[in-house]
Design a protein around this motif. Structure first.
Motif, short mmCIF file in Angstrom:
data_model
loop_
_atom_site.label_atom_id
_atom_site.label_comp_id
_atom_site.label_asym_id
_atom_site.label_seq_id
_atom_site.Cartn_x
_atom_site.Cartn_y
_atom_site.Cartn_z
N PHE A 99 -2.58 -38.36 -62.31
CA PHE A 99 -3.93 -38.71 -61.87
C PHE A 99 -3.91 -39.28 -60.46
O PHE A 99 -4.77 -38.93 -59.63
N VAL A 100 -2.95 -40.14 -60.18
CA VAL A 100 -2.83 -40.70 -58.83
C VAL A 100 -2.63 -39.60 -57.80
O VAL A 100 -3.25 -39.59 -56.73
N GLY A 101 -1.77 -38.64 -58.13
CA GLY A 101 -1.54 -37.52 -57.23
C GLY A 101 -2.80 -36.73 -56.98
O GLY A 101 -3.10 -36.33 -55.84
N MET A 102 -3.58 -36.49 -58.03
CA MET A 102 -4.82 -35.73 -57.87
C MET A 102 -5.85 -36.52 -57.05
O MET A 102 -6.61 -35.93 -56.28
N VAL A 103 -5.86 -37.83 -57.21
CA VAL A 103 -6.78 -38.66 -56.42
C VAL A 103 -6.43 -38.54 -54.93
O VAL A 103 -7.31 -38.41 -54.08
N ILE A 104 -5.13 -38.56 -54.63
CA ILE A 104 -4.70 -38.42 -53.23
C ILE A 104 -5.16 -37.07 -52.67
O ILE A 104 -5.68 -37.00 -51.55
N LEU A 105 -4.97 -36.01 -53.44
CA LEU A 105 -5.38 -34.68 -52.99
C LEU A 105 -6.90 -34.59 -52.81
O LEU A 105 -7.39 -34.06 -51.80
N GLN A 106 -7.64 -35.10 -53.79
CA GLN A 106 -9.10 -35.06 -53.70
C GLN A 106 -9.60 -35.83 -52.48
O GLN A 106 -10.50 -35.36 -51.77
N LEU A 107 -9.01 -36.97 -52.22
CA LEU A 107 -9.43 -37.77 -51.07
C LEU A 107 -9.04 -37.10 -49.75
O LEU A 107 -9.82 -37.12 -48.79
N ALA A 108 -7.84 -36.51 -49.71
CA ALA A 108 -7.39 -35.87 -48.48
C ALA A 108 -8.35 -34.75 -48.08
O ALA A 108 -8.86 -34.70 -46.95
N PHE A 109 -8.62 -33.83 -49.01
CA PHE A 109 -9.53 -32.73 -48.71
C PHE A 109 -10.98 -33.23 -48.60
O PHE A 109 -11.75 -32.73 -47.77
N GLY A 110 -11.34 -34.21 -49.43
CA GLY A 110 -12.70 -34.72 -49.42
C GLY A 110 -13.07 -35.42 -48.13
O GLY A 110 -14.14 -35.19 -47.56
N VAL A 111 -12.18 -36.28 -47.64
CA VAL A 111 -12.44 -37.00 -46.39
C VAL A 111 -12.47 -36.04 -45.21
O VAL A 111 -13.33 -36.13 -44.33
N PHE A 112 -11.53 -35.10 -45.20
CA PHE A 112 -11.52 -34.12 -44.10
C PHE A 112 -12.80 -33.30 -44.11
O PHE A 112 -13.45 -33.12 -43.07
N GLY A 113 -13.17 -32.78 -45.28
CA GLY A 113 -14.39 -31.98 -45.37
C GLY A 113 -15.63 -32.77 -44.98
O GLY A 113 -16.51 -32.26 -44.29
#
Length: 231
Positions: free
Chosen positions: A88-102
């Motif tokens: 879950f922590v890994g997925m949160v990092i991925l979601q935030l990385a793409f989410g913040v960039f987008g």
């Protein structure tokens, strides 16, 4: 068939197994969540992060690249060890990385146009994904080399952006190469779903999601440019 097209013993037509459907469904759900996150984050101070990171382009690329790699490694470790919390922590990092960039890309559009831009981008990405998937499933060959080509494209993109940090016109080459890298990675991930039938559904879902998200943020930039040119 060219000399580089090695027949795949497991290659077959377009029919999807239940396992493949779960991978596609899971990746689609993760991507839908990411698009929603972009729409939410664009109204927060996090949408300005790109302004700081990309004031020096290579810094921004390295920062987001590191976040994506870290998120993938953490999520995969959690899946492989059976630790849902770590995954879950890994997925949160991925979601935030793409989410913040987008969100940082989307923030330059009027708020009333942002949802429509995301919908148009999602439609284009869906078509691109379908075309690549159709190509992979239509050909009984291995696409393993696409993973290698993707890595070459990413490395070339990093070098171009490093140069472009000092010679601005070269930045376009960096954008094209990294976009190409995600397209090739998407084909590679789809091939793995097709041929590696005993692989973990969760791991394949993460792989496809990352590739689609990478394509999405690049298409989003192109849609934003088109929308700006129409104003």
């Amino acid at each position: 068939m060219s000399a580089t097209e090695t027949p795949s013993e497991t290659g077959r037509g377009f029919g999807l197994s239940s396992r493949e459907a779960r991978v596609i469904g899971g990746a689609s759900a993760l991507m839908a969540l990411n698009v929603l996150l972009m729409y939410v984050l664009v109204a927060t101070p996090l949408a300005a992060v790109n302004d700081y990171l990309f004031s020096i382009p290579i810094v921004g690329v390295i920062a987001y690249g590191a976040a994506i790699i870290a998120g993938q490694l953490v999520a995969e470790r959690g899946v492989e060890s059976g630790d849902t919390g770590i995954a879950f922590v890994g997925m949160v990092i991925l979601q935030l990385a793409f989410g913040v960039f987008g969100a940082g890309v989307l923030r330059f559009a009027p708020r009333e146009s942002q949802f429509a831009i995301l919908v148009v981008t999602a439609g284009i990405v869906a078509v691109i994904t379908a075309v690549i998937a159709a190509y992979v499933y239509a050909r009984s060959k291995t696409f393993e080399h696409w993973g290698t080509y993707a890595n070459y494209a990413f490395i070339g993109g990093l070098v171009a952006i490093l140069i472009g940090t000092f010679v601005a016109p070269v930045l376009l080459a960096g954008f094209v190469l990294i976009f190409l890298g995600f397209l090739l990675r998407l084909g590679w991930e789809i091939w793995k779903v097709r041929d590696q039938r005993n692989a973990s559904v969760a791991l394949q879902t993460i792989g496809v999601y990352i590739a689609v998200a990478g394509v999405f943020v690049h298409v989003l930039q192109l849609v934003m440019r088109y929308a700006a040119s129409r104003q």
